[in-house]
Scaffold this active site. Structure first.
Site, PDB file in Angstrom:
ATOM      1  N   ARG A 131       0.950  -1.348   0.034  1.00 53.89           N
ATOM      2  CA  ARG A 131      -0.148   0.008  -0.037  1.00 53.89           C
ATOM      3  C   ARG A 131       0.750   1.337  -0.010  1.00 53.89           C
ATOM      4  O   ARG A 131       0.520   2.321  -0.558  1.00 53.89           O
ATOM      5  CB  ARG A 131      -0.876   0.030   1.103  1.00 53.89           C
ATOM      6  CG  ARG A 131      -1.842  -1.105   1.051  1.00 53.89           C
ATOM      7  CD  ARG A 131      -3.202  -0.705   2.025  1.00 53.89           C
ATOM      8  NE  ARG A 131      -4.344  -1.617   1.605  1.00 53.89           N
ATOM      9  CZ  ARG A 131      -5.310  -1.854   2.388  1.00 53.89           C
ATOM     10  NH1 ARG A 131      -5.186  -1.961   3.796  1.00 53.89           N
ATOM     11  NH2 ARG A 131      -6.139  -2.687   1.943  1.00 53.89           N
ATOM     12  N   LYS A 165     -21.283 -16.020  -0.507  1.00 51.16           N
ATOM     13  CA  LYS A 165     -22.873 -15.825  -0.470  1.00 51.16           C
ATOM     14  C   LYS A 165     -23.661 -14.910  -1.561  1.00 51.16           C
ATOM     15  O   LYS A 165     -23.112 -13.740  -1.886  1.00 51.16           O
ATOM     16  CB  LYS A 165     -23.325 -14.833   0.910  1.00 51.16           C
ATOM     17  CG  LYS A 165     -22.914 -15.937   2.136  1.00 51.16           C
ATOM     18  CD  LYS A 165     -23.344 -15.414   3.522  1.00 51.16           C
ATOM     19  CE  LYS A 165     -22.512 -13.866   3.819  1.00 51.16           C
ATOM     20  NZ  LYS A 165     -23.025 -13.493   5.041  1.00 51.16           N
ATOM     21  N   GLY A 196     -11.375  -8.654  -2.305  1.00 49.24           N
ATOM     22  CA  GLY A 196     -10.171  -9.196  -1.479  1.00 49.24           C
ATOM     23  C   GLY A 196      -9.648 -10.652  -1.688  1.00 49.24           C
ATOM     24  O   GLY A 196      -8.638 -10.799  -1.789  1.00 49.24           O
ATOM     25  N   GLY A 220     -14.626  -3.266  -0.060  1.00 47.19           N
ATOM     26  CA  GLY A 220     -15.954  -2.714  -0.271  1.00 47.19           C
ATOM     27  C   GLY A 220     -16.113  -1.566  -1.003  1.00 47.19           C
ATOM     28  O   GLY A 220     -17.348  -1.558  -1.565  1.00 47.19           O
TER      29      GLY A 220
HETATM   30  P1  ADP Z   1     -14.421 -11.695  -2.528  1.00 48.34           P
HETATM   31  O1  ADP Z   1     -13.346 -11.069  -1.150  1.00 48.34           O
HETATM   32  O2  ADP Z   1     -13.566 -12.017  -3.484  1.00 48.34           O
HETATM   33  O3  ADP Z   1     -15.327 -10.772  -2.849  1.00 48.34           O
HETATM   34  P2  ADP Z   1     -16.215 -13.333  -1.078  1.00 48.34           P
HETATM   35  O4  ADP Z   1     -15.637 -12.888   0.323  1.00 48.34           O
HETATM   36  O5  ADP Z   1     -17.496 -13.207  -1.498  1.00 48.34           O
HETATM   37  O6  ADP Z   1     -14.920 -12.945  -2.019  1.00 48.34           O
HETATM   38  O7  ADP Z   1     -16.144 -14.901  -0.761  1.00 48.34           O
HETATM   39  C1  ADP Z   1     -14.974 -15.901  -0.396  1.00 48.34           C
HETATM   40  C2  ADP Z   1     -15.193 -16.950   0.319  1.00 48.34           C
HETATM   41  O8  ADP Z   1     -16.187 -17.768  -0.575  1.00 48.34           O
HETATM   42  C3  ADP Z   1     -14.012 -17.675   0.497  1.00 48.34           C
HETATM   43  O9  ADP Z   1     -13.691 -17.952   1.599  1.00 48.34           O
HETATM   44  C4  ADP Z   1     -14.233 -19.140  -0.046  1.00 48.34           C
HETATM   45  O10 ADP Z   1     -13.897 -20.196   0.732  1.00 48.34           O
HETATM   46  C5  ADP Z   1     -15.806 -19.186  -0.024  1.00 48.34           C
HETATM   47  N1  ADP Z   1     -16.595 -19.922  -0.979  1.00 48.34           N
HETATM   48  C6  ADP Z   1     -16.273 -20.302  -2.256  1.00 48.34           C
HETATM   49  N2  ADP Z   1     -16.791 -21.331  -2.760  1.00 48.34           N
HETATM   50  C7  ADP Z   1     -17.642 -21.978  -1.588  1.00 48.34           C
HETATM   51  C8  ADP Z   1     -18.227 -23.356  -1.471  1.00 48.34           C
HETATM   52  N3  ADP Z   1     -18.643 -23.893  -2.532  1.00 48.34           N
HETATM   53  N4  ADP Z   1     -18.965 -23.175  -0.036  1.00 48.34           N
HETATM   54  C9  ADP Z   1     -18.418 -22.520   0.658  1.00 48.34           C
HETATM   55  N5  ADP Z   1     -17.670 -21.508   0.602  1.00 48.34           N
HETATM   56  C10 ADP Z   1     -17.339 -20.978  -0.487  1.00 48.34           C
HETATM   57 MG    MG Z   2     -14.009 -11.429   0.741  1.00 45.20          MG
END
Ligand code: ADP
Ligand code: MG
Length: 393
Positions: free
Chosen positions: A36, A197, A350, A373
């Protein structure tokens, strides 16, 4: 288009720059990742080279409006001095006696760093008095902290009411890549949305359905969509209260002529662990005791074909539980496909960025957004206060 430091005369001026120096530290206060700080250098160097008097500010951690030594920017000051090859002066406060003294008779090309803006509880309240006091230190305001651009705080937005305000190079780059992909993408424009989610990314999916040609869905959120199609998903992660919504999003995709792709095969496991017994099954063959952990090889092949014809690819959210090596294959493969692609590749989120970093493809991407975010809100089509407040070209 927002004005940047290139569009304004900074010579001889006091320029207040909001940086993102929110660096990770170990228990002894040593910075464990200086990216950073390195990221902020081009803006700072430009200002020095153009004879500005540079005043830097940032938050670090969550001191919650109190002066707490462990959140001091002292380690940042040391690292900055080293990187810039000049002595950066650190004020003991933000707008108090020390800050005023150090910024009063600054010479051109000098750099002063103010203490952690969140030592003052007025910062996060976007207090007008604090904004005014910050503004009184300088002639120009530059925002270069994308990670806090979705927050209206005194140092991220409030101060712009009192000073001509422009973006630094980091925010310029975020607006360029995220903004162009959303508003004027080279087509076909394919977006991959994964992660845990649906509820985290409803607004992103909703907004992207207005923009993309193809929407690929993977990761944990895919199971809520699959269930909405009447499939058995076993123990896979699912948000029961979002099933109707998933159905609506599938309908919306049809209306908008967006091709929406869901996994066709799944790597399922007996339990949520790296060592769990696992197998690949077709998406309509998931049994009750099993849970979906990663996309399968047929799915990867299908996604690959689509991705190879894309001109713009935006990826947000891992396609499986990539933290477990045995279920990182899908995410890594997609990262590899993007790394080898000639398309404009943009990564937000992230965990996705971490996955790409871990797979060793970070420097093969066109742009990896630095704000978790903030980039989500940008992709949702929201206006970010820290960007809205800057002057138009
Ligand atoms: P980002 O930070 O890139 O936006 P998210 O925070 O939305 O991503 O999601 C990341 C999380 O989603 C990871 O911790 C990963 O383990 C989880 N994940 C991905 N696929 C599955 C799955 N099939 N079941 C449960 N968790 C999952
Ligand atoms: Mg995340």
């Amino acid at each position: 288009m927002k004005k940047t430091i290139r569009d304004i005369d900074v010579s001889g001026k006091k320029v207040l720059v909001r940086c993102d120096f929110n660096v990770p530290q170990d228990e002894n206060g040593n910075i464990t990742d200086i990216r950073r700080i390195q990221g902020a250098l081009p803006t700072i160097r430009y200002l020095i080279d153009n004879n500005a008097k540079v005043i830097l500010c940032s938050h670090l951690g969550r001191p919650k409006g109190e002066v707490k030594k462990e959140f001091s920017l002292l380690p940042v000051q040391k690292e900055l001095s080293k990187e810039l090859g000049i002595e950066v002066k650190l004020a003991d406060d933000i707008v108090g006696k020390s800050a005023k003294e150090l910024t009063k008779n600054m010479k051109e090309r000098e750099v002063v760093l103010l203490e952690n803006v969140r030592f003052d509880k007025r910062e996060e309240a976007n207090d007008k008095e604090l904004s005014k006091e910050l503004a009184s230190l300088a002639d120009i305001y530059v925002n270069d902290a994308f990670g806090t651009a979705h927050r209206a705080h005194s140092s991220t937005a409030g101060v712009s009411e009192f000073l001509p305000s422009v973006s630094g190079f980091l925010i310029e780059k975020e607006i360029k890549f995220l903004g162009e992909a959303l508003n004027n993408p080279e087509r076909p424009f394919v977006s991959i949305i994964g992660g845990k989610k649906v509820s985290d990314k409803i607004s992103v999916i909703n907004n992207l359905l207005e923009k993309v040609d193809v929407l690929i869905i993977g990761g944990g959120m895919a199971y809520t969509f699959l269930k909405s199609e009447g499939l058995n998903i076993g123990k896979s992660i699912c948000e029961e209260d979002k099933i109707d919504l998933a159905k609506e999003l599938i309908e919306k995709a049809k209306e908008k002529n967006v091709k929406l792709l869901l996994p066709v095969d799944i790597k399922v496991a007996k339990e949520f662990s790296n060592e769990a017994e696992s197998k690949v099954v077709a998406v309509d063959e998931i049994e009750d005791e099993w849970e979906g952990m990663d996309i399968g090889p047929k799915t990867i092949e299908e996604y690959k074909n689509i991705l190879e014809s894309a001109k713009t690819i935006m990826w947000n959210g891992p396609l499986g539980v990539f933290e477990f090596d045995n279920f990182a294959y899908g995410t890594n493969k997609i990262a590899e496909i993007l790394a080898n692609s000639n398309a404009i590749t943009i990564i937000g989120g992230g965990d996705s960025a971490a996955a790409i970093e871990k797979a060793g493809y970070a420097d093969k991407m066109t742009h990896i957004s630095t704000g978790g975010g903030a980039s989500l809100e940008f992709l949702e089509g929201k206006k970010l206060p820290g960007i809205e407040c800057l002057l138009e070209k």
